[in-house]
Enzyme design. Structure first.
Site, PDB file in Angstrom:
ATOM      1  N   LYS A  93     -15.634 -11.866   2.697  1.00  0.00           N
ATOM      2  CA  LYS A  93     -14.677 -12.224   1.666  1.00  0.00           C
ATOM      3  C   LYS A  93     -14.396 -13.727   1.711  1.00  0.00           C
ATOM      4  O   LYS A  93     -14.966 -14.447   2.535  1.00  0.00           O
ATOM      5  CB  LYS A  93     -13.390 -11.395   1.847  1.00  0.00           C
ATOM      6  CG  LYS A  93     -13.650  -9.888   1.695  1.00  0.00           C
ATOM      7  CD  LYS A  93     -12.422  -9.056   2.024  1.00  0.00           C
ATOM      8  CE  LYS A  93     -11.365  -9.130   0.946  1.00  0.00           C
ATOM      9  NZ  LYS A  93     -11.793  -8.444  -0.287  1.00  0.00           N
TER      10      LYS A  93
ATOM     11  N   LYS B 261      -7.141  -0.264   1.129  1.00  0.00           N
ATOM     12  CA  LYS B 261      -5.701  -0.399   0.881  1.00  0.00           C
ATOM     13  C   LYS B 261      -5.085   1.001   0.869  1.00  0.00           C
ATOM     14  O   LYS B 261      -4.712   1.547  -0.170  1.00  0.00           O
ATOM     15  CB  LYS B 261      -5.450  -1.126  -0.427  1.00  0.00           C
ATOM     16  CG  LYS B 261      -5.942  -2.572  -0.405  1.00  0.00           C
ATOM     17  CD  LYS B 261      -5.766  -3.259  -1.743  1.00  0.00           C
ATOM     18  CE  LYS B 261      -6.299  -4.683  -1.701  1.00  0.00           C
ATOM     19  NZ  LYS B 261      -6.208  -5.360  -3.013  1.00  0.00           N
TER      20      LYS B 261
ATOM     21  N   ARG C   4       8.719  20.795   3.322  1.00  0.00           N
ATOM     22  CA  ARG C   4       8.723  19.382   2.949  1.00  0.00           C
ATOM     23  C   ARG C   4       7.431  18.681   3.356  1.00  0.00           C
ATOM     24  O   ARG C   4       6.877  17.886   2.583  1.00  0.00           O
ATOM     25  CB  ARG C   4       9.940  18.683   3.565  1.00  0.00           C
ATOM     26  CG  ARG C   4      10.091  17.205   3.231  1.00  0.00           C
ATOM     27  CD  ARG C   4       9.788  16.836   1.793  1.00  0.00           C
ATOM     28  NE  ARG C   4      10.441  17.691   0.817  1.00  0.00           N
ATOM     29  CZ  ARG C   4      10.041  17.857  -0.421  1.00  0.00           C
ATOM     30  NH1 ARG C   4       8.931  17.265  -0.851  1.00  0.00           N
ATOM     31  NH2 ARG C   4      10.697  18.636  -1.250  1.00  0.00           N
TER      32      ARG C   4
ATOM     33  N   ASP D 225     -15.248 -10.332  -7.988  1.00  0.00           N
ATOM     34  CA  ASP D 225     -13.797 -10.211  -7.859  1.00  0.00           C
ATOM     35  C   ASP D 225     -13.055 -10.945  -8.971  1.00  0.00           C
ATOM     36  O   ASP D 225     -13.266 -12.148  -9.190  1.00  0.00           O
ATOM     37  CB  ASP D 225     -13.361 -10.759  -6.504  1.00  0.00           C
ATOM     38  CG  ASP D 225     -11.896 -10.465  -6.208  1.00  0.00           C
ATOM     39  OD1 ASP D 225     -11.452  -9.332  -6.470  1.00  0.00           O
ATOM     40  OD2 ASP D 225     -11.197 -11.373  -5.720  1.00  0.00           O
TER      41      ASP D 225
ATOM     42  N   GLU E  32     -18.266 -10.850  -1.343  1.00  0.00           N
ATOM     43  CA  GLU E  32     -17.337 -11.049  -2.454  1.00  0.00           C
ATOM     44  C   GLU E  32     -17.544 -12.433  -3.053  1.00  0.00           C
ATOM     45  O   GLU E  32     -17.591 -13.435  -2.329  1.00  0.00           O
ATOM     46  CB  GLU E  32     -15.906 -10.909  -1.952  1.00  0.00           C
ATOM     47  CG  GLU E  32     -14.846 -11.164  -3.006  1.00  0.00           C
ATOM     48  CD  GLU E  32     -13.452 -11.200  -2.417  1.00  0.00           C
ATOM     49  OE1 GLU E  32     -12.852 -10.134  -2.261  1.00  0.00           O
ATOM     50  OE2 GLU E  32     -12.978 -12.317  -2.085  1.00  0.00           O
TER      51      GLU E  32
END
Length: 278
Positions: A165, A133, A98, A216, A195
């Site tokens: 950002k 992410k 597994r 973006d 960004e």
């Protein structure tokens, strides 16, 4: 990746599965001296990644298990293709099954998702890259799977580069002030990426300079204008809800990179089965 880097992740997965008492089902049904062979079979079309993780899932349990792969990382497979096999203690083969399949299937899914975007932009100069992410604890493995799928890696962590950002800009007071602070703080080898989401911000950034700009959630026609304005003075990257259907239009704007988070955080597992080799 080296086994030294992968082993702690695979070992933790095995310990999670084995719990306090080990594999009760296999220990109850399989004699300790029984040996056999199992084959790994692709049940979907895709790209393979994570073969070293699968190998370690068995050899950490029993170093005498012999694992071979005919489809190494980066191989494209079709349903029914045998990608490898393992021979040795049946108890070890079943106990590690597994964990081996979980890691192999997930990482192959990441590689397959990446390859879909790579195929969509083929013939352009645009590269597909991933983001941060990622699944907690699996970032290095998922980043390697992106490369197996033909993609490029973005930052591995917060310490790789400076990426300013929208929230950094908001708390600094302005884009110019955020970049000024970053430049004063960064070492000479640290890249500064910013960004932006409007052409006005692109113009502001051109006045102060940066190494890269992340465009973006801009539609292709706006990305094209931004790329023309930048004219090679910074590395350009487009991001925001990119799919295999939309990636081509973005690539044809001339942007250098297209980044996508879903290729790691939402990739569909590639179905790989383990069959008893009679």
């Amino acid at each position: 990746m080296l086994d030294l880097q992968i082993e702690p992740i695979v070992r933790a997965a095995l310990l999670e599965d084995l719990g306090r008492a080990g594999d009760l089902t296999t220990d109850a049904t399989v004699p300790p001296d029984q040996c056999g062979t199992v084959a790994l079979i692709a049940r979907d079309r895709g790209v393979i990644a994570g073969v070293d993780c699968a190998r370690l899932a068995w050899t950490l349990i029993d170093p005498t298990v012999h694992v071979t792969f005919t489809a190494p990382d980066g191989s494209r497979v079709q349903p029914g293709d045998q990608i490898g096999e393992a021979t040795g203690s049946v108890r070890a083969l079943l106990t590690g099954e597994r964990v081996a399949l979980n890691l192999l299937g997930h990482l192959s899914g990441v590689a397959t998702a990446t390859a879909r975007l790579v195929d969509a932009v083929a013939g352009t100069h645009t590269h597909i890259c991933c983001t941060r992410k990622t699944t907690p604890g699996l970032r290095a493995l998922e980043k390697a799977a992106v490369v197996a799928g033909g993609g490029k890696n973005h930052r591995f962590g917060l310490d790789d580069a400076i990426l300013i950002k929208d929230n950094h800009v908001a708390f600094a007071g302005s884009l110019t002030e955020a970049v000024r602070r970053a430049r004063a703080y960064a070492g000479h080898l640290v890249k500064i990426d910013v960004e932006v989401d409007t052409l006005d911000q692109v113009r502001e950034l051109l006045d102060i300079g940066a190494d890269a700009v992340l465009l973006d959630n801009m539609p292709p026609e706006v990305v094209r204008q931004a790329v023309e304005m930048i004219a090679g003075r910074m590395v350009t990257e487009a991001s925001g809800r990119v799919t295999p259907d939309t990636a081509r239009a973005l690539a044809e704007t001339g942007v250098d990179l297209i980044s996508a988070g879903w290729i790691t955080h939402s990739a569909t597992v590639l179905d790989i089965g383990l069959d008893h080799h009679r």
